[in-house]
Design a protein around this motif. Sequence first.
Motif, PDB file in Angstrom:
ATOM      1  N   SER A 288      -4.572  45.942  27.302  1.00 39.87           N
ATOM      2  CA  SER A 288      -3.522  45.131  26.855  1.00 39.87           C
ATOM      3  C   SER A 288      -2.547  46.126  25.875  1.00 39.87           C
ATOM      4  O   SER A 288      -1.570  45.801  25.838  1.00 39.87           O
ATOM      5  N   LYS A 291       0.907  47.045  27.001  1.00 44.83           N
ATOM      6  CA  LYS A 291       2.127  46.030  26.930  1.00 44.83           C
ATOM      7  C   LYS A 291       3.107  46.569  25.865  1.00 44.83           C
ATOM      8  O   LYS A 291       4.385  45.907  26.255  1.00 44.83           O
ATOM      9  N   ALA A 345       3.736  38.381  26.153  1.00 48.81           N
ATOM     10  CA  ALA A 345       3.054  39.401  26.318  1.00 48.81           C
ATOM     11  C   ALA A 345       2.427  40.030  25.030  1.00 48.81           C
ATOM     12  O   ALA A 345       1.155  40.733  24.952  1.00 48.81           O
ATOM     13  N   SER A 349      -0.692  38.156  24.095  1.00 49.15           N
ATOM     14  CA  SER A 349      -1.233  39.175  25.099  1.00 49.15           C
ATOM     15  C   SER A 349      -1.346  38.459  26.505  1.00 49.15           C
ATOM     16  O   SER A 349      -2.441  38.473  27.187  1.00 49.15           O
ATOM     17  N   ASN A 351      -1.189  37.998  30.328  1.00 47.59           N
ATOM     18  CA  ASN A 351      -1.485  38.857  31.128  1.00 47.59           C
ATOM     19  C   ASN A 351      -0.328  38.484  32.488  1.00 47.59           C
ATOM     20  O   ASN A 351       0.067  39.377  33.268  1.00 47.59           O
ATOM     21  N   MET A 354       2.748  39.920  31.676  1.00 48.35           N
ATOM     22  CA  MET A 354       2.630  41.364  31.667  1.00 48.35           C
ATOM     23  C   MET A 354       2.771  41.744  33.320  1.00 48.35           C
ATOM     24  O   MET A 354       3.377  42.670  33.477  1.00 48.35           O
ATOM     25  N   GLY A 439      -6.396  45.135  22.605  1.00 48.85           N
ATOM     26  CA  GLY A 439      -6.505  45.084  24.009  1.00 48.85           C
ATOM     27  C   GLY A 439      -8.165  45.015  24.183  1.00 48.85           C
ATOM     28  O   GLY A 439      -8.756  45.719  23.586  1.00 48.85           O
ATOM     29  N   TYR A 441     -10.991  44.566  27.603  1.00 47.64           N
ATOM     30  CA  TYR A 441     -11.398  44.467  29.132  1.00 47.64           C
ATOM     31  C   TYR A 441     -12.787  45.177  29.285  1.00 47.64           C
ATOM     32  O   TYR A 441     -12.903  46.292  29.098  1.00 47.64           O
TER      33      TYR A 441
END
Length: 490
Positions: A288, A291, A345, A349, A351, A354, A439, A441
Amino acid sequence: MQNNQNLKWGLIILIVIGFTFILYLNYDSNGEAQSKTSTQEVSSQPNQSSEETIANSSEASSQTDESEQESESDVERTLDVDTTNQSNRVAVVPSQSSEESESSTENSSDEEGTETSLSSSESESQEEDETSESDSEAIVASSESSSEDESTEEDETIEAESESSSASSESSSEDESQEEDETSESESEASSASSDSSSEDESQEEDESTESSSESELTFDDIYQTDLMEENGIEPLDLDAYENMADVIDQTLTEFNVNSSEISLAYYNFHNEEHYYLNENELFTAASITKVPLSALYIDLINSGEYQLDSELDYSEALFEAGAGNITNGPLESSYTIEELITEAITHSDNTAMNILKAEYDKEFGNFREDILTFAGIDEKPEDLLDSNLSSAYITEQVLIKIAQDESYSDLINLMFETSPAQLFTSYVNNEMMANKFGRYEQAVNDSGIYYENNQPQYALVVLSDNINQADQFLEVMNLRVNQWFRAHN
């Protein structure tokens, strides 16, 4: 014979009186006092007194001439009339009358005989003295009356002049007072204005001074989450154990057993433009972190007139992605405003928000990742960077520096202050002081942020990591120690 003698004496007396009158007029014309026997002060208006005296003298002279003509037939009546007339006009000086009377007596003696002249002289002298005394008393009374009249007139004149002067003075005083009051009021208003202007300037300086003092005297509790630090056993940084910022970062890596190849780090000091880099150009999963620069691209489009904040972008099911945020977790709509999408976003955050922004940008303006590199000032654009959600600490740092130094991105910075929930860089450093965007992931844990004091950026820090142990704790402590060292040396 007796009648001739009486006539002669009568003429002598008239001459003496006339001579006395002339002397008196001469005496008065020289500005001397009119009478030595007067008990009151002479009027301060000599011109008026002189005019009255001259008028009286003319009458006296006229009546005297008439008396001389009548005296030839009747001496006694002439004497009585003359005495009466004189008593109303002139003051007889006794000493002068006696001397001239004696001189006249001596001259008479020589011509008529010693005994007769003495007898006549004594008789006439006695009569003259009595007449003179009577005249003197009458004249004194007349003089006193005249003085009183003149004094009264003078008093009335003085009183009138005094009243006029007083009125004039009062009027003048009122005018002057009014002018002074107006002047005073004007000066007071000017002074008040100056004073008000001076007070506002001092108040503003005092407020600025107080604000600056308040901000410069930030306490440990103002900046750090002391309760969480105490709960996790995190001690304040021992400044004596480190020599520089590089030493702080290296020893933190060692403490958490992190291999330098496992991270990409960039630090920038806004005060002295000092940089510290570690694997800054190595590409890591951005998650993220992307963004923030994408939102910056939309702000540029809004400022150029391509869009408005309330411009709506279409949503489709293909753009949905699970995660946090009110759009992703709320009732989905056919479109959302750009303002809603950017806000969700950055702060949550989101998604799905985004994905809507990316899809619109790619459709209208081409590959957004390429434009992010341009925004960051990166000239080389590798294919793998354009095709995947990758980034480096250096790219992200350049984005942070640009948005921190350009007021047009202040709304974006404010959204970063509202990033929720507080985590990573804002676990120990209060999120009121740190504007960040994290962020996650899979195994990638990243954070990027700008630390502020006095509403001014102090430093920027970016840490991208991949598959390291205790990644969250490492990023939390890394920013805490960087912050403490920075504040101790800036």
